[in-house]
Structures are given as C-alpha cells and as structure tokens.
Design a protein around this motif. Sequence first.
Motif, mmCIF file in Angstrom:
data_model
loop_
_atom_site.group_PDB
_atom_site.id
_atom_site.type_symbol
_atom_site.label_atom_id
_atom_site.label_comp_id
_atom_site.label_asym_id
_atom_site.label_seq_id
_atom_site.Cartn_x
_atom_site.Cartn_y
_atom_site.Cartn_z
ATOM 1 N N PRO A 11 0.824 -1.207 0.000
ATOM 2 C CA PRO A 11 0.000 0.000 0.000
ATOM 3 C C PRO A 11 0.860 1.260 0.000
ATOM 4 O O PRO A 11 1.860 1.345 0.725
ATOM 5 N N SER A 12 0.472 2.238 -0.818
ATOM 6 C CA SER A 12 1.178 3.516 -0.842
ATOM 7 C C SER A 12 0.534 4.448 0.176
ATOM 8 O O SER A 12 -0.654 4.790 0.058
ATOM 9 N N ILE A 13 1.342 4.914 1.138
ATOM 10 C CA ILE A 13 0.792 5.794 2.173
ATOM 11 C C ILE A 13 0.499 7.204 1.646
ATOM 12 O O ILE A 13 0.009 8.046 2.380
ATOM 13 N N LEU A 14 0.745 7.414 0.344
ATOM 14 C CA LEU A 14 0.327 8.666 -0.288
ATOM 15 C C LEU A 14 -1.184 8.867 -0.141
ATOM 16 O O LEU A 14 -1.666 9.998 -0.093
ATOM 17 N N SER A 15 -1.910 7.756 -0.065
ATOM 18 C CA SER A 15 -3.380 7.837 0.049
ATOM 19 C C SER A 15 -3.861 7.785 1.495
ATOM 20 O O SER A 15 -5.069 7.734 1.733
ATOM 21 N N VAL A 38 6.487 4.019 0.197
ATOM 22 C CA VAL A 38 6.610 5.415 0.623
ATOM 23 C C VAL A 38 7.007 6.254 -0.599
ATOM 24 O O VAL A 38 8.099 6.081 -1.151
ATOM 25 N N ASP A 39 6.131 7.140 -1.032
ATOM 26 C CA ASP A 39 6.353 7.944 -2.238
ATOM 27 C C ASP A 39 6.979 9.289 -1.887
ATOM 28 O O ASP A 39 6.333 10.157 -1.305
ATOM 29 N N VAL A 40 8.238 9.452 -2.286
ATOM 30 C CA VAL A 40 8.976 10.691 -2.005
ATOM 31 C C VAL A 40 8.983 11.549 -3.273
ATOM 32 O O VAL A 40 9.494 11.129 -4.312
ATOM 33 N N VAL A 69 10.937 2.491 -0.436
ATOM 34 C CA VAL A 69 10.947 3.940 -0.649
ATOM 35 C C VAL A 69 11.160 4.250 -2.133
ATOM 36 O O VAL A 69 12.180 3.865 -2.717
ATOM 37 N N HIS A 70 10.193 4.932 -2.715
ATOM 38 C CA HIS A 70 10.181 5.273 -4.144
ATOM 39 C C HIS A 70 10.529 6.756 -4.283
ATOM 40 O O HIS A 70 9.726 7.629 -3.955
ATOM 41 N N LEU A 71 11.737 7.004 -4.764
ATOM 42 C CA LEU A 71 12.192 8.386 -4.915
ATOM 43 C C LEU A 71 11.751 8.939 -6.261
ATOM 44 O O LEU A 71 12.172 8.440 -7.312
ATOM 45 N N MET A 72 10.927 9.972 -6.221
ATOM 46 C CA MET A 72 10.591 10.705 -7.445
ATOM 47 C C MET A 72 11.232 12.076 -7.283
ATOM 48 O O MET A 72 10.554 13.100 -7.095
ATOM 49 N N ILE A 73 12.578 12.050 -7.287
ATOM 50 C CA ILE A 73 13.363 13.251 -7.039
ATOM 51 C C ILE A 73 14.544 13.275 -8.011
ATOM 52 O O ILE A 73 14.974 12.242 -8.507
ATOM 53 N N ASN A 144 1.737 8.346 -14.991
ATOM 54 C CA ASN A 144 2.835 9.319 -14.929
ATOM 55 C C ASN A 144 2.935 9.763 -13.474
ATOM 56 O O ASN A 144 1.946 10.219 -12.895
ATOM 57 N N PRO A 145 4.121 9.592 -12.854
ATOM 58 C CA PRO A 145 4.207 9.772 -11.404
ATOM 59 C C PRO A 145 3.907 11.204 -10.953
ATOM 60 O O PRO A 145 4.129 12.156 -11.686
ATOM 61 N N GLY A 146 3.422 11.310 -9.729
ATOM 62 C CA GLY A 146 3.142 12.619 -9.155
ATOM 63 C C GLY A 146 1.899 12.644 -8.289
ATOM 64 O O GLY A 146 1.836 13.394 -7.327
ATOM 65 N N TYR A 147 0.941 11.806 -8.627
ATOM 66 C CA TYR A 147 -0.332 11.841 -7.899
ATOM 67 C C TYR A 147 -0.902 10.438 -7.734
ATOM 68 O O TYR A 147 -0.688 9.575 -8.596
ATOM 69 N N GLY A 148 -1.650 10.255 -6.652
ATOM 70 C CA GLY A 148 -2.428 9.035 -6.500
ATOM 71 C C GLY A 148 -3.724 9.162 -7.281
ATOM 72 O O GLY A 148 -4.082 10.249 -7.756
ATOM 73 N N GLY A 149 -4.407 8.047 -7.435
ATOM 74 C CA GLY A 149 -5.755 8.063 -7.995
ATOM 75 C C GLY A 149 -5.855 8.308 -9.490
ATOM 76 O O GLY A 149 -6.910 8.678 -9.994
ATOM 77 N N GLN A 150 -4.761 8.094 -10.236
ATOM 78 C CA GLN A 150 -4.820 8.301 -11.687
ATOM 79 C C GLN A 150 -5.230 7.005 -12.388
ATOM 80 O O GLN A 150 -5.153 5.917 -11.836
ATOM 81 N N VAL A 175 4.686 -2.971 -9.813
ATOM 82 C CA VAL A 175 3.835 -2.129 -10.656
ATOM 83 C C VAL A 175 3.218 -1.056 -9.779
ATOM 84 O O VAL A 175 2.758 -1.323 -8.669
ATOM 85 N N ASP A 176 3.251 0.179 -10.257
ATOM 86 C CA ASP A 176 2.863 1.328 -9.438
ATOM 87 C C ASP A 176 1.985 2.282 -10.242
ATOM 88 O O ASP A 176 2.456 2.898 -11.206
ATOM 89 N N GLY A 177 0.713 2.392 -9.808
ATOM 90 C CA GLY A 177 -0.193 3.362 -10.416
ATOM 91 C C GLY A 177 -1.458 2.726 -10.955
ATOM 92 O O GLY A 177 -1.393 1.852 -11.825
ATOM 93 N N GLY A 178 -2.600 3.117 -10.412
ATOM 94 C CA GLY A 178 -3.876 2.632 -10.924
ATOM 95 C C GLY A 178 -4.114 1.144 -10.729
ATOM 96 O O GLY A 178 -4.895 0.537 -11.469
ATOM 97 N N VAL A 179 -3.439 0.553 -9.718
ATOM 98 C CA VAL A 179 -3.642 -0.881 -9.463
ATOM 99 C C VAL A 179 -4.922 -1.069 -8.651
ATOM 100 O O VAL A 179 -5.103 -0.467 -7.595
ATOM 101 N N ALA A 197 -0.441 -0.103 -4.326
ATOM 102 C CA ALA A 197 -1.812 0.388 -4.493
ATOM 103 C C ALA A 197 -2.092 1.423 -3.415
ATOM 104 O O ALA A 197 -1.893 1.157 -2.226
ATOM 105 N N GLY A 198 -2.494 2.588 -3.843
ATOM 106 C CA GLY A 198 -2.841 3.660 -2.918
ATOM 107 C C GLY A 198 -4.341 3.721 -2.747
ATOM 108 O O GLY A 198 -4.914 3.205 -1.788
ATOM 109 N N SER A 199 -5.016 4.332 -3.727
ATOM 110 C CA SER A 199 -6.462 4.520 -3.580
ATOM 111 C C SER A 199 -7.220 3.208 -3.419
ATOM 112 O O SER A 199 -8.170 3.141 -2.638
ATOM 113 N N ALA A 200 -6.792 2.158 -4.122
ATOM 114 C CA ALA A 200 -7.552 0.898 -4.052
ATOM 115 C C ALA A 200 -7.464 0.231 -2.679
ATOM 116 O O ALA A 200 -8.304 -0.594 -2.343
#
Length: 225
Positions: A11-15, A38-40, A69-73, A144-150, A175-179, A197-200
């Motif tokens: 689970p992504s704690i972004l959500s 953890v989405d950084v 830890v997923h670095l988007m930096i 495309n990284p940056g937001y949950g719920g896409q 796999v990361d995004g929209g799962v 999975a964040g939102s799900a």
Amino acid sequence: MSFDRSVKIAPSILSADFADLGREIRAIEDQGADWVHVDVMDGHFVPNLTFGPMAVKAFRKHVRTVMDVHLMIAPVDPYIEAYAEAGADVLTAHVEAGPHIHRTLQAIRGAGMKAGVALNPGTPAAAVAHLLDMIDLVCVMTVNPGYGGQKFIDMTGKIAELRAMIGDRPVHIEVDGGVDPETAARVVEAGADVLVAGSAVFRGGSVDAPEVYGANMAAIRAALA
Ligand code: DX5
Ligand code: ZN
C-alpha cells in the motif's frame, strides 16, 4: 529480506491520512500488507511534494515489514545516505532522474539497501538491460508519477518483456499506479510480483475502520486466483 516471487501488496501511504501516518502504517500491516510503499516527491522531478528523509525516518519506527521507498526526485545521489540512515529497505530511483543511473544504483547497494530502478510509462524496458545484475527491483510505472488516484496505463507488454529479460535473476517486478483488482490480475499475469496500491487500498477506510483496508487488499488477492 529473502527473495521470492509470490505476490506482495505494498500500500502507498500517499493515500493515507498524513496527520496520522504512524497509525496508518500499523493499520495496513495489521490488515495484511506485505510491504509499505513510501512515495517521495520533490516538486521538481514530479509536480508534487511529499516528505523527505526526516519524515521517512519517523515512519521507520512503525514499519515491521519492508519499507519500500520510491524516490521521485532529481538529483538522487546527494540523498542516498540520508535514506539509508532513515532505514529504507528498498530504495528506488528513476532511470529518468539523471545521466548516471549506474552510479546511483551502485551507491544504493553500497549504502546497504536493496536497489530499485523505476521506469516512467514512456521509457522502454531496454533502459534497464545493462542494469539487471545490479538491481533487486524494477518498478514499472503505470501512471505518470506525481499523484495518486490516476487512471491505469497499460504496460503489460513492458512487464512481460522485463520478465523475460530478468530470467532467473532475483529481481522483483513492481507495478505502481492505478492498481485495483481488475488491473492487478492483468499485471500479475504479465509477470509482476509487487503491487503498489494507494487509492484501491485506502478507499472507504480509516484508522478507525481499518478492516476496510483489509477487505480492499483481500479483493485484490481474490482477483488474482
Ligand atoms: C504515483 C505514486 C504511486 C501512487 C499510486 O506517483 O508513485 O505510488 O501513490 O497511487 P494509486 O494506487 O492511487 O494510483
Ligand atoms: Zn510509488
């Protein structure tokens, strides 16, 4: 952290509720999460900003499983030591984040962490062809990284290609995004074993109603059978 290819839910704690992240982490683990993702984000590599190494170090005290830890930096290298000190088990950098991904991955392993490399939807599988013996995980972005719920972007062809390239190497495909239950089944079929999975996972639940998180994760697992 031993290697196996069984399906893991991260689970992504972004959500989650940012004002209550310690309890949120304990809640998802109590409900059966395998890893904690953890989405950084830095507001530069991606158009959104989350947390840095001090916050991640504070999360560590609550994580009993694997802190992923997923670095988007960008840049990555000046911060690797700080994330090692923060207690990251897996540290993932984007191949698009700089010109020297090989050096970055060497530094991540050198700092004692598992090394992950992430690919944006527009980046081909071949970008990791010469990195396969120095990584523990490939993260295939299905948004495309940056937001949950896409909305999920179909990358099953890329996942299958990576699965074939990896062969017997102990490298996870994440796999990361929209799962969600439907897309989870498709990506696992293609060869993925770590599902972010964040939102799900967080949808409809809270730290006071954590059984919803458990039911959401159970729905993903049930769809895989
Ligand atoms: C996207 C992040 C993801 C995101 C997934 O930039 O890397 O981890 O939180 O969120 P969902 O599952 O809601 O698409
Ligand atoms: Zn992520």
